[in-house]
Design a protein around this motif. Structure first.
Motif, PDB file in Angstrom:
ATOM      1  N   UNK A   1       0.828  -1.209   0.000  1.00  0.00           N
ATOM      2  CA  UNK A   1       0.000   0.000   0.000  1.00  0.00           C
ATOM      3  C   UNK A   1       0.860   1.257   0.000  1.00  0.00           C
ATOM      4  N   UNK A   2       1.923   1.248   0.789  1.00  0.00           N
ATOM      5  CA  UNK A   2       2.836   2.395   0.832  1.00  0.00           C
ATOM      6  C   UNK A   2       3.436   2.672  -0.541  1.00  0.00           C
ATOM      7  N   UNK A   3       3.809   1.618  -1.254  1.00  0.00           N
ATOM      8  CA  UNK A   3       4.474   1.762  -2.547  1.00  0.00           C
ATOM      9  C   UNK A   3       3.585   2.397  -3.610  1.00  0.00           C
ATOM     10  N   UNK A   4       2.279   2.402  -3.384  1.00  0.00           N
ATOM     11  CA  UNK A   4       1.382   3.024  -4.359  1.00  0.00           C
ATOM     12  C   UNK A   4       1.415   4.547  -4.284  1.00  0.00           C
ATOM     13  N   UNK A   5       1.916   5.091  -3.181  1.00  0.00           N
ATOM     14  CA  UNK A   5       1.905   6.548  -3.013  1.00  0.00           C
ATOM     15  C   UNK A   5       3.265   7.132  -2.655  1.00  0.00           C
ATOM     16  N   UNK A   6       4.270   6.264  -2.425  1.00  0.00           N
ATOM     17  CA  UNK A   6       5.579   6.730  -1.985  1.00  0.00           C
ATOM     18  C   UNK A   6       6.660   5.950  -2.715  1.00  0.00           C
ATOM     19  N   UNK A   7       7.706   6.653  -3.154  1.00  0.00           N
ATOM     20  CA  UNK A   7       8.843   5.969  -3.763  1.00  0.00           C
ATOM     21  C   UNK A   7       9.659   5.322  -2.654  1.00  0.00           C
ATOM     22  N   UNK A   8       9.781   4.000  -2.722  1.00  0.00           N
ATOM     23  CA  UNK A   8      10.490   3.273  -1.664  1.00  0.00           C
ATOM     24  C   UNK A   8      11.651   2.480  -2.237  1.00  0.00           C
ATOM     25  N   UNK A   9      12.521   2.039  -1.340  1.00  0.00           N
ATOM     26  CA  UNK A   9      13.650   1.185  -1.679  1.00  0.00           C
ATOM     27  C   UNK A   9      13.596  -0.038  -0.767  1.00  0.00           C
TER      28      UNK A   9
ATOM     29  N   UNK B   1      17.983 -15.193   1.225  1.00  0.00           N
ATOM     30  CA  UNK B   1      16.671 -15.083   0.591  1.00  0.00           C
ATOM     31  C   UNK B   1      16.723 -13.927  -0.398  1.00  0.00           C
ATOM     32  N   UNK B   2      15.726 -13.856  -1.247  1.00  0.00           N
ATOM     33  CA  UNK B   2      15.622 -12.768  -2.220  1.00  0.00           C
ATOM     34  C   UNK B   2      14.177 -12.307  -2.328  1.00  0.00           C
ATOM     35  N   UNK B   3      13.971 -11.004  -2.244  1.00  0.00           N
ATOM     36  CA  UNK B   3      12.652 -10.425  -2.519  1.00  0.00           C
ATOM     37  C   UNK B   3      12.652 -10.042  -3.992  1.00  0.00           C
ATOM     38  N   UNK B   4      11.858 -10.716  -4.817  1.00  0.00           N
ATOM     39  CA  UNK B   4      11.935 -10.507  -6.273  1.00  0.00           C
ATOM     40  C   UNK B   4      11.615  -9.081  -6.690  1.00  0.00           C
ATOM     41  N   UNK B   5      12.245  -8.655  -7.773  1.00  0.00           N
ATOM     42  CA  UNK B   5      11.891  -7.372  -8.364  1.00  0.00           C
ATOM     43  C   UNK B   5      10.436  -7.379  -8.798  1.00  0.00           C
ATOM     44  N   UNK B   6       9.765  -6.273  -8.637  1.00  0.00           N
ATOM     45  CA  UNK B   6       8.356  -6.185  -8.999  1.00  0.00           C
ATOM     46  C   UNK B   6       7.405  -6.603  -7.899  1.00  0.00           C
ATOM     47  N   UNK B   7       7.944  -7.071  -6.769  1.00  0.00           N
ATOM     48  CA  UNK B   7       7.066  -7.438  -5.656  1.00  0.00           C
ATOM     49  C   UNK B   7       6.298  -6.219  -5.157  1.00  0.00           C
ATOM     50  N   UNK B   8       7.000  -5.082  -5.146  1.00  0.00           N
ATOM     51  CA  UNK B   8       6.375  -3.825  -4.716  1.00  0.00           C
ATOM     52  C   UNK B   8       6.492  -2.803  -5.850  1.00  0.00           C
TER      53      UNK B   8
ATOM     54  N   UNK C   1      11.991  -2.253  -9.139  1.00  0.00           N
ATOM     55  CA  UNK C   1      12.193  -3.169 -10.254  1.00  0.00           C
ATOM     56  C   UNK C   1      13.237  -4.238  -9.965  1.00  0.00           C
ATOM     57  N   UNK C   2      14.224  -3.898  -9.139  1.00  0.00           N
ATOM     58  CA  UNK C   2      15.335  -4.826  -8.909  1.00  0.00           C
ATOM     59  C   UNK C   2      15.072  -5.748  -7.729  1.00  0.00           C
ATOM     60  N   UNK C   3      15.557  -6.973  -7.857  1.00  0.00           N
ATOM     61  CA  UNK C   3      15.489  -7.919  -6.742  1.00  0.00           C
ATOM     62  C   UNK C   3      16.426  -7.458  -5.631  1.00  0.00           C
ATOM     63  N   UNK C   4      16.066  -7.771  -4.380  1.00  0.00           N
ATOM     64  CA  UNK C   4      16.887  -7.387  -3.233  1.00  0.00           C
ATOM     65  C   UNK C   4      17.272  -8.637  -2.452  1.00  0.00           C
ATOM     66  N   UNK C   5      18.574  -8.876  -2.314  1.00  0.00           N
ATOM     67  CA  UNK C   5      19.033  -9.978  -1.477  1.00  0.00           C
ATOM     68  C   UNK C   5      18.757  -9.645  -0.014  1.00  0.00           C
TER      69      UNK C   5
END
Length: 344
Positions: free
Chosen positions: A219-227, A249-256, A260-264
């Motif tokens: 929900x936050x990502x819809x209104x705020x630029x996050x990393x 673990x990896x949070x895939x790119x596009x999850x939020x 766009x980039x995956x995060x280890x």
């Protein structure tokens, strides 16, 4: 269907069962609470799905008739809470029958080590099942300039509420990067509260441990630029080496949205735990209901993390004894040798 609607349906079925079965039927009802986490996290919706799957109030149709495949006479409910530590304390105090916990917190509680050192071991803590991997999220506002946990120094950072497993892990991550709470401006808020402050420019970053996608972050990502800040490199390797319950673990790119980039990152296991005081037959029936085809369908369709809850990984990473009722089921299913600790 929302959890609130599901809860109302379960309550209505329970009432109908009482009216249909009379006083004798009412006496046969069994209540089983599942302490979860904050409503904005992953524990709560997953808890709601499982509670609905294992419930079968008096008067409900039998599984073979197209009705519930749950435990006859059982009414299970998901209860919002502060998280892992609080859930274990509640189980130990007898105020709930079961709850969700991170694997590391469950081990520390049962052994009286880690965050439970000096508080006494919760010797009656028992496992029902490992559920899914929980990813450590470190979310920062894009304008904060935070690209690594090391960049949190001097920043306003939420570590989650006291009693949460997230707070435990956040402190471990900070320590791995040479930081303590004195090096940041700490806040102790649930992710939805931290997200609200980030929207207003009053929060630089916050931790959350749970399955992705997390509702509050999405929900936050819809209104705020996050990393999604990576937790990787030699510091992360050190955490894995020191604490055996963490895994890469990896949070895939596009999850939020906008990321766009995956995060280890790192992850721990989300586990369903209870007390040795709970009846063996009840926990056996609950475990059996958890792994039937009806529950499988609910998990697959009810939440993005539901598909990762599988019978084949039910015993992965469990560092505390199984409840004898659960142990009996896994023996019958031929799964007990998949890494479970024996019941005591």
């Amino acid at each position: 269907m929302t959890l609130l609607k599901r809860s109302r349906i379960v309550a209505a079925l329970a009432l109908a069962g009482v009216l249909a079965a009379g006083v004798a039927g009412a006496q046969e009802m069994k209540f089983f609470r599942i302490a979860t986490g904050g409503t904005a996290g992953t524990y709560f919706p997953i808890g709601g799905l499982i509670a609905n799957a294992i419930s079968s109030p008096p008067g409900s149709r039998a599984c073979e008739e197209g009705g519930s495949c749950g435990v006859p006479g059982l009414i299970a409910t998901a209860v919002a809470s502060n998280g892992s530590v609080a859930n274990i304390n509640a189980i130990n105090g007898g105020t709930v029958e079961s709850g969700f916990s991170q694997s590391d917190v469950a081990y520390w509680a049962h052994s009286g080590t880690g965050v439970f050192e000096g508080k006494g071991a919760v010797e009656k803590l028992r496992a029902i099942a490992n559920l899914y991997p929980e990813s450590i999220h470190l979310i920062a506002s894009a304008q904060s300039g935070i690209k690594s946990p090391a960049d949190l120094k001097g920043k306003k950072v939420s570590l989650d509420e006291p009693g949460s497993g997230t707070l435990v892990d956040a402190r471990i991550i900070l320590s791995a990067y040479g930081l303590t709470e004195k090096d940041i401006e700490p806040e102790y808020l649930k992710p939805n509260q931290a997200a609200d402050l980030m929207r207003d420019g009053n929060m630089d970053a916050f931790f959350f441990v749970g399955g992705y996608p997390a509702g509050a972050i999405a929900e936050l990502a819809t209104s705020e630029d996050i990393v999604v800040v990576p937790i990787a490199g030699p510091e992360a390797d050190k955490v894995i080496e020191q604490y055996g319950f963490f895994a890469k673990d990896t949070i895939p790119g596009g999850t939020y949205r906008g990321v766009a980039d995956a995060a280890e990152t790192l992850s721990v296991g989300a586990q369903w735990v209870t007390s040795a005081d709970q009846p063996d037959d009840l926990v056996y029936a609950i475990t059996k209901a958890l792994w039937n085809d009806n529950t499988r369908a609910l998990l697959d369709s009810g939440h993005a993390k539901g598909k990762m809850i599988t019978k084949e990984t039910a015993l992965s990473g469990i560092g505390i004894p199984l409840h004898p009722g659960a142990e009996r089921f896994y023996k019958e299913a031929g799964l007990l040798d998949a890494g479970a600790a024996p019941a005591k």
